[in-house]
Design a protein around this motif. Structure first.
Motif, short mmCIF file in Angstrom:
data_model
loop_
_atom_site.label_atom_id
_atom_site.label_comp_id
_atom_site.label_asym_id
_atom_site.label_seq_id
_atom_site.Cartn_x
_atom_site.Cartn_y
_atom_site.Cartn_z
N CYS A 932 42.04 75.17 47.36
CA CYS A 932 41.61 73.84 46.91
C CYS A 932 40.91 73.97 45.56
O CYS A 932 40.17 74.93 45.31
N ARG A 933 41.11 73.01 44.68
CA ARG A 933 40.49 73.05 43.35
C ARG A 933 39.04 72.59 43.40
O ARG A 933 38.61 71.95 44.36
N ALA A 934 38.29 72.90 42.35
CA ALA A 934 36.92 72.44 42.24
C ALA A 934 36.90 70.93 42.18
O ALA A 934 37.85 70.29 41.69
N MET A 944 46.30 67.50 51.97
CA MET A 944 46.18 67.37 50.52
C MET A 944 44.71 67.52 50.16
O MET A 944 43.82 67.54 51.02
N GLU A 945 44.44 67.61 48.88
CA GLU A 945 43.07 67.72 48.41
C GLU A 945 42.38 66.35 48.49
O GLU A 945 42.99 65.32 48.21
N ILE A 946 41.10 66.36 48.87
CA ILE A 946 40.32 65.14 49.02
C ILE A 946 39.16 65.22 48.03
O ILE A 946 38.50 66.27 47.93
N PRO A 947 38.90 64.12 47.29
CA PRO A 947 37.76 64.16 46.37
C PRO A 947 36.47 64.52 47.11
O PRO A 947 36.24 64.08 48.23
N CYS A 948 35.67 65.35 46.48
CA CYS A 948 34.43 65.83 47.11
C CYS A 948 33.55 64.64 47.46
O CYS A 948 33.34 63.73 46.65
N ARG A 949 33.03 64.61 48.67
CA ARG A 949 32.27 63.46 49.18
C ARG A 949 30.93 63.35 48.47
O ARG A 949 30.39 64.33 47.94
N SER A 952 27.40 65.80 48.18
CA SER A 952 27.77 67.21 48.24
C SER A 952 28.45 67.58 46.94
O SER A 952 28.83 66.72 46.13
N TYR A 953 28.62 68.88 46.76
CA TYR A 953 29.39 69.35 45.62
C TYR A 953 30.37 70.40 46.11
O TYR A 953 30.14 71.06 47.11
N CYS A 954 31.49 70.51 45.38
CA CYS A 954 32.58 71.35 45.83
C CYS A 954 33.01 72.27 44.71
O CYS A 954 33.53 71.81 43.68
N GLY A 955 32.83 73.56 44.89
CA GLY A 955 33.43 74.53 44.01
C GLY A 955 34.88 74.76 44.41
O GLY A 955 35.45 74.05 45.24
N ALA A 956 35.47 75.78 43.80
CA ALA A 956 36.85 76.09 44.16
C ALA A 956 36.91 76.56 45.61
O ALA A 956 35.99 77.20 46.12
N GLN A 957 38.00 76.17 46.28
CA GLN A 957 38.28 76.56 47.66
C GLN A 957 37.14 76.13 48.60
O GLN A 957 36.65 76.89 49.41
N THR A 958 36.76 74.90 48.49
CA THR A 958 35.72 74.35 49.36
C THR A 958 36.36 73.72 50.58
O THR A 958 37.22 72.86 50.46
#
Length: 1514
Positions: A932-934, A944-949, A952-958
């Motif tokens: 998963c992308r940052a 599929m990838e979901i925008p970070c909620r 929280s924060y999401c780095g790569a492969q969260t």
């Protein structure tokens, strides 16, 4: 002592009165009118005997008439007691009557007094009774059950009123109905019980309605339903999936295709249409069911199979909403039907099926396309393929429609096919030298193996011929075996060393033996030069010898190279032969030894005939063929088997092997003829034994074993081949019979010489005439008996069996195969094992048909035939396999890294931090997740990838977003938290996981501290007690709470927090201050202590925060502001509960009628109660304080049938058998007991809360119609149940929630019936089923509550079972305890129609309290309320049996010293002693009194003129 003297005086007076009474008694029954000369006159002049209707006491002048209500029929009445009261049913309203009058109808004549006076006036028949004319005893007859009478003077039962509608009359003689009927029941008329069900006097409340107090109260409320016996309009909540309009008897189900997941629906519109992706089958659906696989469900679907996916599609997942979600059939499969969850089957072999196919040969699909999808040339299409597979390298195919790779033709020998999908062999190339084109990988053949040669273009490897070898792979030609080695076998890889006794020139296949007379003593000899002559004195008679066979015989010499032990003469350099004359030769001699000088050899070899005289011993030389030992008279012929070729010999030479020597033979031995053998010393050649032979030209055989075994296929006798063996027999070797009968072994290497290796043709084989080898029965045939002579003697193999070539044993069909016994073109007319088809396996032998081949289990892809084990044919990664077809891609959001998935559920959810797209769109199997992308999150199972909620924060492969740390805020799509724009600033704060900056909450104010603003606790300060602040206030500080309000810590405003009634709240108050005892507050919003008013005079308040004071009782008073009232009488305790003043424990008072009482309210003083002294041998009972003899006292009522004995020290029964807690509930059980608590609701009902042992389950239940507890009790501790039942007083150990529920729901009558049914059963058995302790001790903490289960006797309420407090019991320790609640309970049960069977009381004060059963005082309950600082053992049950040990453990002792009556025995004894002493002293004084005459003074004159007087005086 003063009391004893007073008692003595009273006793004396009584004795005098008694004596006077006895004197006068004799003159009773007469009257004396005047001048009577006697005390018993009989004439009417002076008096007479007392007439009837009168009595005459002592001294009567006129007769006294009997009082009204009495009569006397006889004369002579002596006193009023002789006037007899009127008997029942009669009265007398006049004095002095001799008989009584009968009681009139409508009246009764019963005396209610205890004196001797009868009824003087008839009393009108009371309410509830009727008095007919025939009432002889005079007793009123009660109105029967179901009737009552509120009028007096009834004459008959018909005048009794029937019980009205809604009421019941439970007993006889009622003046009013017993009370309203129970809720949930209808009472018609003449009901006798509160819960009638006989349908004549009443019934259960009908469905759809509810009934209160025996009447129909109305219809059931909307959202509820009321079945039989409903007592509330909200009896039963309408369940989910149903709706209940007003008056519903049974819930109405939501129609098919709709549902309702909530309870309490009141109309049909509450049933919602079934949502998309779900179906609602049938009526009354509460939760929609997920649409089944293979189908789709639009809104309102009523059947799961209503909308199937069309042919050519399938849906393996649940919850599809439309036909667009039906996925095309996977390539290689076909989906022929509607509603499929998996393909119908695999594509037909020889064809390929693209995605969406609906037929097995790809001629139809979901797009309605048609065409022929036959497999093209150069390819093959096995079952279940989506696109053609190329023929692999090493093969080619010029024909279309191939179904397997095995049908691709092998590349021609000597060629290799490098490219796949070849259509013609002309494209192939020649194999290189040293390689073979027999296909293994089908591409380049393989390296020529060792021991073989492969010239260029060789189709097969060629084994090296004997004499050549190849010790390395890849040889194009074989090498000659080197000198000194031999290569005896075809395909030799390494030459063998030449053995000793032989030599091997270059290219030797078999080693050449050294000739006789020589030895070979080294290995790897290269020529015959290595063979050396036999050593001197020895002979070497066998070819290929490495060691001599022995020494030469004596009489012979061997100089070397001798081949025999008795060699003939040899010429040449080396000589061997007989020992010459003048010499002698010992055994093994090298050279003849000359006789010593002066000696000659013994003259043997001559003979001297008897009839001949000679002067020389050698006159006659012994001839050849004879021997002449010393002194022989004549030449002796050589014995049989010996010969002598030389004359003059004294011995004969044994005939050499291979020769025979007849008797008296002259010359050399004859060679042994053919077909015979001649061992040493043979006279006549021995024929070869039967079963052996020699060639016709072969002779000179030396021993029997040189006769050759009879050749294969022949039988031999007398050393000659006689003919061929018969058909059905095998003659491997040594046969002597035409039809040999020996057991024969198939391995001829085991045939030994001299043993007939021949016999009947073994089972599994057939043997034509003269055959040299057994011929095996062909594969798939069997011959189970020996003697087969033709191939037709081999029978066809039966089904389910496998017949191996030449095997006489039936074998089960081998694993991986099936044997159906069908002869067709595939088996070439001979049925045999056939490979199990694709997607099947057979791990065990014995399959008799294709159906016996087992389907491969899910998780395998058995794409090969003839499988035994499927473990190496696992489903490939990224797929799942049903076992019956080709792999299916794992669904979107899942992956499979390992092989062997058996269903879609075994496809693992995509791990956090990765996502697994739909493989149908990517055409790639998911064997691992995509990182998963940052700024995005990919939770488990992401497609599929979901925008970070936000937050929280999401780095790569969260996978799971990292919560935003405290002091920062993270909007949606944050990939970090540490940017300057995300730092939280004053006056806000940002706890962990914040997406925006937050204001301080209501009741908090911001605090400007250094560092990160991480939490409300660190960045805000809670408003202190007495202050408040709203969250969005413009004031940053908290404000002071105004008067009349209270603001607890953290208050956001004061407006909703008025000071309640009974409290005061000055400015800045955090908690309302209660008005103290002795005062009250009557308004809300009070601002100061002045608003708490003192209680007026003659009132009191013992509680805090009361809105009014309680009045003192009539026997007590109080000053203003009192917290309790003072009793007017002495030694009394004021009872707060009802304002009464009762005597303290051990005190009594006497009322105006001089009746003694201790539990009545009064102004009189209470005085100590004097108790009777117990005599020796008596014990005082702790309950009644009476004195009893222990040996005669019965404990059967208390202890039951086992009985017991009286405990002398405690004054209670010590039972023979108790019920222990341990037998009902062990320590493990006690640790898991449910915990009960309770609180009073605003409506007065008691809400119980039961918590299970694991604290994961709590259960609440309302208890209605419970009497108590006191409404002023604020906090209630633990709850325990006590039962006062017809069979005893019991403390229940409530082991589980079900038992608690049964106690709360079952009527007491039901429990009692259960116990009565077990009346004759063993008592312990009863207690095992009912975990309860009889006559228990209850250990409580202050504020614990007991719930008493009562038993009301409706026909005799005085005999009801309920607790009665024993104030004067010796174990009761609190003399002033307020037990008003129990007195009120006693009054309600005995004197009212109360039907409540539950009573609750909270024990607040420490102490010991004893309660007995109202009906049976021998049954008791001891309540121990622990003191402050102590507690009941948490590991013990609250109820324990009242054993002496438990009494001691709970500190129960006798609490009071009694005020005892005088001991009259001691007093009488003392008085007797005193009288005796007086008598003794008086007697002594009289006896010792002096004579008066002796009292005159006698003396002499005093010197002073007086007289001396003796010391004695008058």
């Amino acid at each position: 002592m003063r009391l004893e003297c007073l008692a003595l005086l009273v006793l004396t007076v009584l004795l005098e009165v008694l004596l006077l009474y006895l004197v006068l008694r004799a003159h009773l029954g007469f009257y004396c009118s005047g001048g009577s000369p006697t005390a018993a006159p009989v004439s009417a002049v002076f008096g007479n005997v007392c007439p009837p209707g009168h009595y005459c006491e002592i001294g009567s002048a006129v007769p006294t008439p009997c009082a009204v209500g009495s009569q006397r029929s006889d004369t002579g009445g002596k006193g009023a007691e002789d006037c007899m009261p009127c008997p029942g049913g009669q009265f007398q309203d006049q004095r002095g009557q001799r008989d009584c009058k009968p009681c009139p109808p409508g009246f009764h004549c019963i005396s209610f007094t205890q004196d001797l006076t009868g009824v003087s006036t008839p009393l009108i028949c009371p309410k509830g009774f009727f008095c007919p004319n025939e009432t002889q005893p005079g007793n009123p007859v009660p109105c029967p059950k179901g009737t009552y009478s509120d009028s007096v003077g009834l004459l008959s039962a018909e005048q009794c009123l029937v019980c009205p509608v809604g009421y019941f009359c439970a007993s006889d003689g009622l003046s009013k109905p017993s009370g309203p009927c129970a809720s949930g029941f209808l009472c018609f008329i003449q009901a006798t019980v509160p819960n009638p069900i006989d349908n004549s006097t009443g019934t259960l409340c009908p469905p759809g309605a509810h009934c209160l107090l025996g009447l129909r109260a109305g219809e059931c409320s909307a959202g509820y339903y009321c079945d039989w016996g409903s007592s509330s309009p909200e009896q039963s909540l309408c369940p989910a999936g149903f709706y209940c309009p007003t008056g519903t008897p049974k819930p109405l189900a939501c129609t098919s295709g709709t549902f309702s997941s909530i309870m309490g629906n009141s109309q049909r519109e509450n049933c919602e249409p079934c949502p998309v992706g779900f179906y609602c089958q049938g009526e009354g659906v509460a939760e929609p069911l997920l649409c089944p696989p293979g189908h789709f469900c639009p809104s309102g679907t009523s059947q799961g199979t209503q909308f199937p996916c069309p042919p050519g599609t399938l849906q393996p997942l649940s919850g599809a909403v439309s036909t667009e979600q039906c996925v095309p059939c996977p390539s290689g499969k076909f989906c022929a039907h509607h509603g499929l969850t998996e393909p119908t089957g695999s594509c037909q072999d020889g064809y390929h099926c693209p995605s969406g196919s609906s037929s097995p040969n790809g001629t139809g699909n979901e797009n309605k396309s048609t065409g022929n999808n036959m497999c093209p040339a150069g390819h093959y299409c096995p079952t279940g393929i989506g696109s053609p597979l190329p023929c692999p390298a090493g093969t080619f195919s010029s024909s279309p429609g191939l179904s397997g790779a095995e049908q691709c033709e092998q590349c021609p020998p000597g060629l290799f096919c490098e490219e796949p999908a070849m259509v013609h062999p002309s494209e192939a190339a020649l194999c290189d030298a040293g390689r073979s084109a027999r296909p293994v990988d089908g591409l380049q053949g393989y390296i020529c193996p060792s021991g073989h040669s492969c010239p260029i273009g060789a189709p097969l490897e060629v084994p090296c011929e004997p004499g050549t070898y190849s010790n390395a792979p890849g040889a194009s030609h074989c090498l000659l075996c080197p000198a000194g080695t031999m290569c005896p076998f075809p395909g030799t890889q390494e030459p063998l060393p030449c053995p000793m006794g032989h030599y091997c020139p270059s290219g030797t296949a078999m080693a050449v033996p050294c000739p006789v007379g020589t030895l070979g003593q080294i290995t790897r000899a290269q020529s015959d030069a290595a063979c050396v002559s036999c050593p001197t004195g020895l002979y070497c008679g066998l070819p290929g010898s490495s060691q001599p066979q022995g020494q030469c015989q004596q009489g012979y010499f061997c100089q070397g190279g001798s081949a025999y032990p008795a060699p003939l003469k040899m010429s040449g350099y080396l000589r061997n032969g007989p020992c010459p004359h003048g010499h002698f030769c010992p055994s093994g001699t090298l050279m003849p030894l000359p006789c010593p000088v002066g000696t000659i050899r013994n003259l043997t070899g001559f003979y001297c005939p008897l009839d001949f005289s000679s002067t020389t011993p050698h006159a006659f030389l012994c001839p050849k063929g004879h021997y002449c030992p010393l002194g022989s008279p004549l030449a002796l012929p050589c014995p049989t088997g010996q010969y002598q070729p030389n004359p003059g010999s004294d011995t004969c030479i044994p005939c050499r092997p291979g020769y025979y020597c007849e008797e008296a033979i002259i010359g050399d031995p004859r060679p042994c003829p053919p077909h015979s053998y001649c061992p040493a010393a043979t006279m006549v050649p021995q024929p070869c034994p039967n079963g052996t032979y020699t060639p016709s030209e072969a002779g000179g055989l030396q021993e029997e074993r040189e006769c050759l075994p009879c050749p294969p296929g022949k039988f031999c006798r007398a050393g000659k081949v006689k003919g061929q063996c018969a058909a059905g027999y095998i003659c491997f070797s040594g046969s002597s019979e035409f039809t040999p009968q020996c057991n024969v072994q198939l391995n001829r290497d085991h045939c030994e010489w001299g043993v007939q290796c021949a016999g009947p043709c073994p089972a599994g084989f057939y043997c034509p005439e003269g055959t040299e080898e057994t011929l095996t029965c062909p594969a798939n045939t069997i011959r189970q008996t020996p003697g087969g002579s033709d191939v037709h003697d081999c029978l066809v193999c039966p089904p389910a069996h496998w017949c191996k070539e030449g095997d006489p044993v039936l074998h089960m069909c081998p694993p991986g195969y099936f044997c159906d016994g069908i002869a067709d073109y595939e088996s070439e007319g001979r049925p045999g094992p056939r490979e199990c088809p694709l997607f099947t396996h057979r791990p065990t032998p014995g399959a008799g048909s294709k159906g016996d081949c087992l389907i491969c289990p899910p998780g395998t892809f058995c794409n090969s035939t003839g499988l035994i084990d499927f473990s190496s044919f696992l489903c490939p990664p990224g797929h799942w396999c049903s076992g019956t077809g080709f792999p299916v891609l794992c669904p979107a959001g899942t992956f499979r890294a390992q092989p062997g998935a058996a269903s879609a559920s075994q496809c693992e959810l995509c791990p956090p931090g990765t996502y697994c797209p739909d493989p149908r769109t990517t055409s790639q199997a998911n064997t691992a997740g995509i990182p998963c992308r940052a700024s995005y999150e990919c939770p488990t199972g992401s497609v599929m990838e979901i925008p970070c909620r936000a937050g929280s924060y999401c780095g790569a492969q969260t996978g799971v977003p990292t919560p935003c740390p405290a002091g920062y805020f993270c909007p949606e799509r944050s990939h970090t938290y540490s940017s300057p724009q995300q730092v939280c600033s004053f006056p806000y704060y940002c706890p962990a996981n914040s997406s925006v900056m937050l204001y301080c909450a209501d009741g908090w104010m911001p605090s400007n501290t250094g560092g990160l603003r991480t939490s409300q606790e660190s960045s805000c300060v809670m408003c202190v007690a007495g202050t408040y602040r709203p969250s969005l206030s413009s004031h940053l500080n908290c404000l002071l709470c105004p008067p009349g309000y209270h603001c607890p810590p953290g208050s956001h405003h004061f407006s909703g927090q008025h000071c309640p009634v009974g409290y005061v709240c000055p400015q800045g108050t955090s908690e309302p201050i209660p008005c103290p005892p002795g005062s009250y507050g009557n308004r809300s919003g009070a601002e100061s202590q002045e608003d708490c008013h003192k209680c007026p005079q003659r009132t009191f308040n013992h509680l805090h925060a009361q809105r009014a004071c309680f009045p003192c009782g009539s026997s007590s008073t109080s000053a203003a502001g009192a917290s309790s009232c003072t009793c007017i009488g002495k030694n009394r305790a004021f009872q707060h509960s009802d304002g009464s003043c009762l005597c303290k424990t051990g005190f009594v008072f006497y009322n105006e009628l001089d009746f003694k009482s201790s539990t009545a309210d009064s102004e009189f003083d209470c005085q100590p109660e004097a108790k009777k002294r117990c005599w020796a041998g008596q014990v005082r009972l702790a309950s009644t304080l009476e004195c009893v003899v222990p040996s005669t006292y019965s404990c059967n009522v208390t202890c039951g049938p086992h009985g017991g004995s009286l405990d002398v020290g405690m004054g209670i029964c010590n039972c023979e058998r108790y019920v222990s807690v341990e037998e009902l509930c062990n320590s493990s059980c006690l640790s898991t007991l449910p915990v009960m608590s309770a609180r009073l609701l605003n409506d007065g009902q008691l809400l119980l809360r039961i918590k299970g042992s694991d604290e994961s389950r709590t259960w609440s239940r309302k208890m209605v119609n419970v009497l108590g507890p006191d409404v002023h009790v604020k906090n209630i501790g633990k709850i325990h149940f006590v039962q006062f039942a017809p069979d005893g007083v019991f403390g229940w150990i409530l082991k589980d929630i079900l038992l608690i529920d049964s106690l709360l729901t079952e009527r007491v009558e039901i429990l009692e019936k259960d116990l009565r049914r077990k009346r004759d059963a063993d008592q312990n058995e009863i207690f095992r089923h009912n975990p309860r302790i009889p006559n228990p001790i209850a250990c409580l903490s202050p504020k614990d509550m007991l719930i008493f289960q009562l038993t009301i006797n409706h026909t005799g309420r005085q005999l009801s079972h309920f607790p009665v407090y024993q104030k004067d019991h010796l174990f009761s320790s609190n003399p002033g305890w307020d037990f008003g609640a129990f007195r009120r309970l006693q009054h309600l049960i005995k004197h009212t129609q109360l039907n409540s069977t539950r009573f609750a009381h909270v024990f607040m004060e420490p102490g010991k309290y004893v309660f007995v059963d109202n009906a049976v005082s021998d049954w008791s309950l001891i309540v121990v309320v622990s003191e402050r600082g102590s507690e009941c053992s948490p590991s013990k049950a609250a109820f324990q049996p009242a054993t002496p040990a438990q009494l001691v453990r709970h500190g129960i002792i006798k609490q009071q010293s009694l005020n005892l009556l005088p001991d009259w025995g001691i007093i009488t004894g003392c008085l007797s002693l005193l009288v005796l002493l007086i008598v003794v002293l008086t007697t002594s004084a009289l006896v010792l009194r002096p004579n008066r005459a002796n009292l005159i003074a006698q003396g002499r004159r005093n010197p002073n003129g007086g007289v001396w007087v003796n010391q004695r005086f008058l």
